[in-house]
Design a protein around this motif. Structure first.
Motif, PDB file in Angstrom:
ATOM      1  N   CYS A  59       0.822  -1.207   0.000  1.00  0.00           N
ATOM      2  CA  CYS A  59       0.000   0.000   0.000  1.00  0.00           C
ATOM      3  C   CYS A  59       0.860   1.263   0.000  1.00  0.00           C
ATOM      4  O   CYS A  59       0.585   2.224  -0.738  1.00  0.00           O
ATOM      5  CB  CYS A  59      -0.927  -0.004   1.215  1.00  0.00           C
ATOM      6  SG  CYS A  59      -2.262  -1.214   1.113  1.00  0.00           S
ATOM      7  N   PHE A  60       1.927   1.266   0.806  1.00  0.00           N
ATOM      8  CA  PHE A  60       2.755   2.470   0.867  1.00  0.00           C
ATOM      9  C   PHE A  60       3.670   2.607  -0.342  1.00  0.00           C
ATOM     10  O   PHE A  60       4.054   3.729  -0.711  1.00  0.00           O
ATOM     11  CB  PHE A  60       3.530   2.510   2.184  1.00  0.00           C
ATOM     12  CG  PHE A  60       2.690   3.042   3.313  1.00  0.00           C
ATOM     13  CD1 PHE A  60       2.679   4.392   3.604  1.00  0.00           C
ATOM     14  CD2 PHE A  60       1.868   2.199   4.035  1.00  0.00           C
ATOM     15  CE1 PHE A  60       1.875   4.896   4.615  1.00  0.00           C
ATOM     16  CE2 PHE A  60       1.068   2.690   5.053  1.00  0.00           C
ATOM     17  CZ  PHE A  60       1.059   4.045   5.344  1.00  0.00           C
ATOM     18  N   LEU A  61       4.019   1.508  -0.979  1.00  0.00           N
ATOM     19  CA  LEU A  61       4.701   1.614  -2.265  1.00  0.00           C
ATOM     20  C   LEU A  61       3.782   2.244  -3.311  1.00  0.00           C
ATOM     21  O   LEU A  61       4.212   3.065  -4.136  1.00  0.00           O
ATOM     22  CB  LEU A  61       5.170   0.228  -2.724  1.00  0.00           C
ATOM     23  CG  LEU A  61       6.473  -0.297  -2.114  1.00  0.00           C
ATOM     24  CD1 LEU A  61       6.739  -1.721  -2.588  1.00  0.00           C
ATOM     25  CD2 LEU A  61       7.652   0.610  -2.477  1.00  0.00           C
ATOM     26  N   PHE A  62       2.509   1.851  -3.286  1.00  0.00           N
ATOM     27  CA  PHE A  62       1.535   2.441  -4.208  1.00  0.00           C
ATOM     28  C   PHE A  62       1.367   3.931  -3.929  1.00  0.00           C
ATOM     29  O   PHE A  62       1.304   4.743  -4.869  1.00  0.00           O
ATOM     30  CB  PHE A  62       0.192   1.719  -4.071  1.00  0.00           C
ATOM     31  CG  PHE A  62      -0.888   2.271  -4.952  1.00  0.00           C
ATOM     32  CD1 PHE A  62      -0.891   2.013  -6.315  1.00  0.00           C
ATOM     33  CD2 PHE A  62      -1.896   3.074  -4.427  1.00  0.00           C
ATOM     34  CE1 PHE A  62      -1.881   2.533  -7.134  1.00  0.00           C
ATOM     35  CE2 PHE A  62      -2.888   3.589  -5.235  1.00  0.00           C
ATOM     36  CZ  PHE A  62      -2.886   3.323  -6.596  1.00  0.00           C
ATOM     37  N   ILE A  63       1.304   4.311  -2.640  1.00  0.00           N
ATOM     38  CA  ILE A  63       1.188   5.724  -2.280  1.00  0.00           C
ATOM     39  C   ILE A  63       2.397   6.498  -2.801  1.00  0.00           C
ATOM     40  O   ILE A  63       2.277   7.621  -3.313  1.00  0.00           O
ATOM     41  CB  ILE A  63       1.048   5.882  -0.755  1.00  0.00           C
ATOM     42  CG1 ILE A  63      -0.306   5.342  -0.298  1.00  0.00           C
ATOM     43  CG2 ILE A  63       1.208   7.345  -0.340  1.00  0.00           C
ATOM     44  CD1 ILE A  63      -0.437   5.216   1.213  1.00  0.00           C
ATOM     45  N   ALA A  64       3.594   5.885  -2.691  1.00  0.00           N
ATOM     46  CA  ALA A  64       4.801   6.536  -3.209  1.00  0.00           C
ATOM     47  C   ALA A  64       4.713   6.733  -4.721  1.00  0.00           C
ATOM     48  O   ALA A  64       5.097   7.792  -5.240  1.00  0.00           O
ATOM     49  CB  ALA A  64       6.027   5.690  -2.855  1.00  0.00           C
ATOM     50  N   CYS A  65       4.191   5.746  -5.431  1.00  0.00           N
ATOM     51  CA  CYS A  65       4.038   5.859  -6.882  1.00  0.00           C
ATOM     52  C   CYS A  65       3.044   6.951  -7.257  1.00  0.00           C
ATOM     53  O   CYS A  65       3.281   7.730  -8.200  1.00  0.00           O
ATOM     54  CB  CYS A  65       3.606   4.521  -7.472  1.00  0.00           C
ATOM     55  SG  CYS A  65       4.857   3.228  -7.379  1.00  0.00           S
ATOM     56  N   VAL A  66       1.930   7.019  -6.532  1.00  0.00           N
ATOM     57  CA  VAL A  66       0.952   8.083  -6.780  1.00  0.00           C
ATOM     58  C   VAL A  66       1.599   9.452  -6.571  1.00  0.00           C
ATOM     59  O   VAL A  66       1.394  10.393  -7.350  1.00  0.00           O
ATOM     60  CB  VAL A  66      -0.279   7.922  -5.861  1.00  0.00           C
ATOM     61  CG1 VAL A  66      -1.200   9.133  -5.974  1.00  0.00           C
ATOM     62  CG2 VAL A  66      -1.035   6.648  -6.217  1.00  0.00           C
ATOM     63  N   GLY A  67       2.408   9.558  -5.518  1.00  0.00           N
ATOM     64  CA  GLY A  67       3.096  10.815  -5.247  1.00  0.00           C
ATOM     65  C   GLY A  67       4.051  11.205  -6.365  1.00  0.00           C
ATOM     66  O   GLY A  67       4.140  12.384  -6.742  1.00  0.00           O
ATOM     67  N   LEU A  68       4.758  10.239  -6.931  1.00  0.00           N
ATOM     68  CA  LEU A  68       5.691  10.531  -8.020  1.00  0.00           C
ATOM     69  C   LEU A  68       4.969  10.940  -9.290  1.00  0.00           C
ATOM     70  O   LEU A  68       5.423  11.837 -10.024  1.00  0.00           O
ATOM     71  CB  LEU A  68       6.584   9.311  -8.274  1.00  0.00           C
ATOM     72  CG  LEU A  68       7.610   9.002  -7.179  1.00  0.00           C
ATOM     73  CD1 LEU A  68       8.341   7.701  -7.481  1.00  0.00           C
ATOM     74  CD2 LEU A  68       8.612  10.154  -7.020  1.00  0.00           C
ATOM     75  N   VAL A  69       3.837  10.296  -9.581  1.00  0.00           N
ATOM     76  CA  VAL A  69       3.038  10.695 -10.745  1.00  0.00           C
ATOM     77  C   VAL A  69       2.516  12.119 -10.558  1.00  0.00           C
ATOM     78  O   VAL A  69       2.563  12.951 -11.483  1.00  0.00           O
ATOM     79  CB  VAL A  69       1.871   9.713 -10.955  1.00  0.00           C
ATOM     80  CG1 VAL A  69       0.912  10.239 -12.025  1.00  0.00           C
ATOM     81  CG2 VAL A  69       2.394   8.336 -11.352  1.00  0.00           C
ATOM     82  N   ASN A  70       2.041  12.427  -9.352  1.00  0.00           N
ATOM     83  CA  ASN A  70       1.560  13.778  -9.063  1.00  0.00           C
ATOM     84  C   ASN A  70       2.696  14.785  -9.168  1.00  0.00           C
ATOM     85  O   ASN A  70       2.499  15.928  -9.614  1.00  0.00           O
ATOM     86  CB  ASN A  70       0.950  13.823  -7.666  1.00  0.00           C
ATOM     87  CG  ASN A  70       0.206  15.114  -7.392  1.00  0.00           C
ATOM     88  OD1 ASN A  70      -0.551  15.599  -8.234  1.00  0.00           O
ATOM     89  ND2 ASN A  70       0.417  15.685  -6.223  1.00  0.00           N
ATOM     90  N   LEU A  71       3.899  14.378  -8.773  1.00  0.00           N
ATOM     91  CA  LEU A  71       5.082  15.234  -8.900  1.00  0.00           C
ATOM     92  C   LEU A  71       5.315  15.619 -10.358  1.00  0.00           C
ATOM     93  O   LEU A  71       5.604  16.781 -10.676  1.00  0.00           O
ATOM     94  CB  LEU A  71       6.294  14.503  -8.330  1.00  0.00           C
ATOM     95  CG  LEU A  71       7.679  15.102  -8.617  1.00  0.00           C
ATOM     96  CD1 LEU A  71       7.843  16.442  -7.917  1.00  0.00           C
ATOM     97  CD2 LEU A  71       8.775  14.142  -8.175  1.00  0.00           C
TER      98      LEU A  71
END
Length: 434
Positions: A178-190
């Motif tokens: 779940c937190f790896l997915f959150i990190a990926c979402v954050g990078l896409v938003n970046l």
């Protein structure tokens, strides 16, 4: 002007407005992720304790590390945004949050967990200040209030996701995924933010970090300002501890249900918080002449609602009752913040309101961070001392442990009564000057 000319004028204006909303959306998403990170421990605590073979003290450390990182960055947050612009600060914030989230998901031990959460918190601490500045730069005065309110609600959306949805995802996929997915979402938003946010020139400011610290120190020579900090710190620490750390584990224990099912009352809390912020904010304007009394009443109401969550009462009255209590707590919490912000503006005036916000959020972070280990150890000690709660698992938290949590939260609420009394005379003096 011809129709063709009008279209030529309106088209660029429309494109600028669209870009402003798109840029706002990327930072609002970052704030939602930051809020999710802050209140996520409650949804992963049981899996976290199992994977690291730890107890309530380990969960308390998980929560405490975030609060300390968040506190560390509060005072310089406004200065960094003013000096380097929204885009630079937001991009750095997103990078820190995303990389910290990935490091947390991959952490092999508790020391690495602490370091990763510290990095996440340092990044997240910058987001809301940058979001408010972006709103001020991108929207007219008659839209500032609405967009500021919606910006605050975007955080609560992240809080909603951190309850039942995150608990269900953790059950199905594990907290690390779940937190790896959150990190990926954050990078896409970046990536989107890098394109959507305009590069703004660095303002010529004579402000320095030393100057901000000196102003903060000077402000604390006034008892009224201490009272304001006490009031907000008490509110923040109590509400975040219950809604962001121990709410889901407590409900799951009391009703012997899964964390996903136990997330429903906390989902109700987050919805109530958003509604309270939107629809009860006008109470702050109506209570402008009696802010101290309003804050005392709302603190007492919060204490009553928390006391009504004691395990024996919750066992007797059931799951629906607990859900209603959490929803009511959310409304009260959402309505508290506008009252505190009005006090900040009155006590510090518009010229020093940034210092006031920094002092209050720093005090809140210190209080919340320092209290978490104490709460964790007290809950564990109470459960073990009861003899019947811990059962065969020495790390388990039972009714006595959650009863100790409620008692500590009530004790932590007392500064919320004393603080307004310290502010009373200065608030009356400010009011008489209007």
């Amino acid at each position: 002007m011809s129709m063709l000319g009008q279209q030529a004028v309106y088209a660029p204006v429309s494109r600028l407005a669209d870009r402003a909303y798109l840029a706002w959306a990327t930072v609002a998403i970052a704030y939602a992720i930051a809020f999710l990170q802050r209140v996520s421990p409650q949804s992963i605590s049981l899996s976290f304790m199992h994977d690291f073979n730890t107890d309530a003290a380990g969960v308390a450390m998980l929560a405490s590390s975030y609060f300390w990182g968040y506190t560390l960055m509060q005072i310089p947050a406004g200065l960094l945004v003013d000096r380097y612009g929204v885009k630079r600060v937001v991009l750095v914030s997103m990078i820190a949050s995303s990389l910290g989230s990935a490091a947390f998901a991959l952490a092999p031990n508790l020391l690495d967990v602490f370091a990763a959460r510290l990095i996440v918190a340092c990044g997240d601490a910058l987001v809301f200040t940058a979001l408010l500045k972006l709103v001020a730069q991108s929207f007219s005065d008659d839209r500032f209030g609405v967009m500021s309110g919606i910006s605050q609600v975007s955080g609560y959306v992240g809080g909603v996701i951190a309850t039942t949805p995150l608990a269900a995802a953790v059950t199905g996929f594990g907290w690390r995924a779940c937190f790896l997915f959150i990190a990926c979402v954050g990078l896409v938003n970046l990536a989107f933010a890098k394109l959507a946010l305009k590069s703004d020139p660095v303002p010529h400011s004579n402000a320095t970090l030393k100057g901000v610290i000196m102003a903060a120190r000077q402000s604390l020579s006034h008892a009224a300002n201490w009272g304001c900090a006490m009031t907000f710190a008490s509110h923040f620490a109590v509400v975040t501890t219950l809604s962001g750390v121990w709410g889901i584990p407590m409900v799951a224990h009391i009703f012997n249900i899964s964390p996903a099912a136990a997330g429903t009352p906390l989902l109700a809390f987050m919805i109530g918080n958003a509604l309270g912020s939107i629809f009860l904010g006008h109470v702050a304007d109506r209570a402008a002449a009696a802010l101290d009394s309003a804050l005392i009443r709302i603190c007492v109401l919060r204490m009553v609602l928390i006391a009504l969550l004691l395990p024996p009462v919750a066992h007797a009255l059931g799951f629906v009752y607990v859900t209603i209590m959490f929803a009511a707590l959310g409304l009260v919490a959402g309505g508290t913040v506008p009252l505190v912000l009005k006090c900040v503006k009155k006590l510090y005036t518009a010229n020093l309101i940034g210092v006031g916000a920094s002092v209050n959020t720093t005090a809140a972070g210190i209080f919340a961070g320092a209290s978490q280990p104490v709460i964790g150890f007290a809950m564990l000690a109470a459960s073990q001392a009861s003899g019947t709660d811990a059962g065969h698992n020495a790390a388990a938290i039972g009714d006595a442990g959650y009863g100790a949590l409620i008692a500590i939260l009530l004790f932590m609420s007392l500064p919320g009564i004393a603080g307004p009394l310290l502010m009373r005379s200065k608030l009356l003096a400010r009011q008489s000057q209007l």
